[in-house]
Scaffold this motif. Structure first.
Motif, PDB file in Angstrom:
ATOM      1  N   LYS A  73       0.916  -1.482   0.281  1.00  0.00           N
ATOM      2  CA  LYS A  73       0.183   0.453   0.447  1.00  0.00           C
ATOM      3  C   LYS A  73       0.547   1.409  -0.051  1.00  0.00           C
ATOM      4  N   ILE A  74       0.321   2.158  -0.338  1.00  0.00           N
ATOM      5  CA  ILE A  74       0.501   3.757   0.170  1.00  0.00           C
ATOM      6  C   ILE A  74       0.297   4.543   1.314  1.00  0.00           C
ATOM      7  N   GLU A  75       0.634   5.425   1.777  1.00  0.00           N
ATOM      8  CA  GLU A  75       0.599   5.928   2.597  1.00  0.00           C
ATOM      9  C   GLU A  75       1.854   7.467   3.076  1.00  0.00           C
ATOM     10  N   ASN A  76       0.984   8.216   3.165  1.00  0.00           N
ATOM     11  CA  ASN A  76       2.341   9.611   3.607  1.00  0.00           C
ATOM     12  C   ASN A  76       2.518  10.182   2.583  1.00  0.00           C
ATOM     13  N   VAL A  77       1.053  10.330   1.163  1.00  0.00           N
ATOM     14  CA  VAL A  77       1.335  11.428   0.430  1.00  0.00           C
ATOM     15  C   VAL A  77       1.524  12.482   0.565  1.00  0.00           C
ATOM     16  N   THR A  78       2.385  12.680  -0.553  1.00  0.00           N
ATOM     17  CA  THR A  78       2.917  14.906  -0.539  1.00  0.00           C
ATOM     18  C   THR A  78       2.713  15.019  -1.514  1.00  0.00           C
ATOM     19  N   SER A  79       3.275  15.775  -2.255  1.00  0.00           N
ATOM     20  CA  SER A  79       2.770  16.290  -3.517  1.00  0.00           C
ATOM     21  C   SER A  79       4.118  15.850  -4.725  1.00  0.00           C
ATOM     22  N   SER A  80       5.310  15.281  -3.657  1.00  0.00           N
ATOM     23  CA  SER A  80       6.497  15.107  -4.604  1.00  0.00           C
ATOM     24  C   SER A  80       6.894  13.298  -4.438  1.00  0.00           C
ATOM     25  N   GLY A  81       5.937  12.598  -3.575  1.00  0.00           N
ATOM     26  CA  GLY A  81       6.321  11.074  -3.174  1.00  0.00           C
ATOM     27  C   GLY A  81       4.932  10.479  -2.398  1.00  0.00           C
ATOM     28  N   PHE A  82       5.912   9.824  -1.703  1.00  0.00           N
ATOM     29  CA  PHE A  82       4.989   8.803  -0.379  1.00  0.00           C
ATOM     30  C   PHE A  82       5.774   7.669  -0.117  1.00  0.00           C
ATOM     31  N   THR A  83       5.397   6.656   0.793  1.00  0.00           N
ATOM     32  CA  THR A  83       6.000   6.158   1.372  1.00  0.00           C
ATOM     33  C   THR A  83       4.993   4.750   0.985  1.00  0.00           C
ATOM     34  N   ALA A  84       6.109   4.070   0.145  1.00  0.00           N
ATOM     35  CA  ALA A  84       5.553   2.311  -0.347  1.00  0.00           C
ATOM     36  C   ALA A  84       5.531   0.714   1.011  1.00  0.00           C
ATOM     37  N   LYS A  85       4.342   0.779   1.102  1.00  0.00           N
ATOM     38  CA  LYS A  85       5.224   0.354   2.709  1.00  0.00           C
ATOM     39  C   LYS A  85       4.528  -1.142   2.017  1.00  0.00           C
ATOM     40  N   THR A  86       5.110  -2.451   2.729  1.00  0.00           N
ATOM     41  CA  THR A  86       4.988  -3.830   1.732  1.00  0.00           C
ATOM     42  C   THR A  86       4.953  -4.501   3.477  1.00  0.00           C
ATOM     43  N   ASN A  87       4.541  -5.905   3.559  1.00  0.00           N
ATOM     44  CA  ASN A  87       4.164  -7.094   4.151  1.00  0.00           C
ATOM     45  C   ASN A  87       3.960  -8.808   3.779  1.00  0.00           C
TER      46      ASN A  87
END
Length: 199
Positions: A73-87
């Motif tokens: 999933k994708i979290e912590n979205v900003t105007s220039s990026g985001f955090t990719a999370k995996t499990n």
């Protein structure tokens, strides 16, 4: 490990070296012959250094790997990026690529290699990998340098720790970068009479 007995002459059957392994914390050559399995703890090919093992078990780590529910999933979205999370279900590595929305889906091999569907290498900020040291545990990677107010297709694929079981189909997650908040760098009001809006 199994107990072994020193073979007086392993050449009684043709020895074929098949690789190496760590046995009893020692780097060891592994060979096969019609007489059985031979280990060479000294890593020396001399026949007197080979030990024959008549009772052994070979374990092949080819366990399939899957993403746990809700991931990737994708979290912590900003105007220039985001955090990719995996499990992942077991330890291994998750790979991902970031493509424009609607781009042709890459293969699993292309995702692992950091390529798009044409096989072209992607920029460093559009690809990555996440080491999953343990199963059923969340791991993340931060991405930056993306375009604001843009939709991306992010493709993920996981591979087990042994590196011999790569998922057959990538998983796509959509990411929408934010529109940046306007900032006012300067403001010069215009004078006006009472009751008049100043802009």
């Amino acid at each position: 490990g199994a107990s072994g007995t020193t073979a007086p002459d392993p050449s009684s059957g043709t020895l074929t070296q098949v690789g190496s392994a760590t046995v009893d914390n020692t780097y060891t050559s592994v060979a096969m012959s019609s007489c059985g399995l031979f280990l060479n703890h000294s890593n020396n090919a001399a026949s007197t250094n080979w030990t024959r093992y008549d009772n052994f078990k070979v374990v092949v780590d080819d366990a399939p790997i899957t993403f746990t529910s809700g991931c990737p999933k994708i979290e912590n979205v900003t105007s220039s990026g985001f955090t990719a999370k995996t499990n992942a279900s077991i330890s291994g590595t998750s790979y991902f690529v970031v493509l424009p929305a609607g781009a042709t889906a890459p293969t699993t091999a292309q995702v692992k290699a950091g390529q798009d569907a044409t096989g072209a290498a992607l920029a460093l900020n559009l690809k990555g990998s996440i080491v999953c040291a343990a199963g059923a545990t969340e791991y993340t990677a931060a991405l930056t340098g993306l375009t604001a107010a843009t939709t991306y297709d992010v493709y993920f694929v996981a591979e087990n720790l042994a590196g011999n079981n790569l998922q057959a189909t990538p998983t796509k997650v959509t990411a929408n970068t934010l529109t940046p908040t306007p900032t006012i760098s300067s403001f010069t009001p215009t004078s006006a009479g009472n009751g008049t809006t100043v802009t």
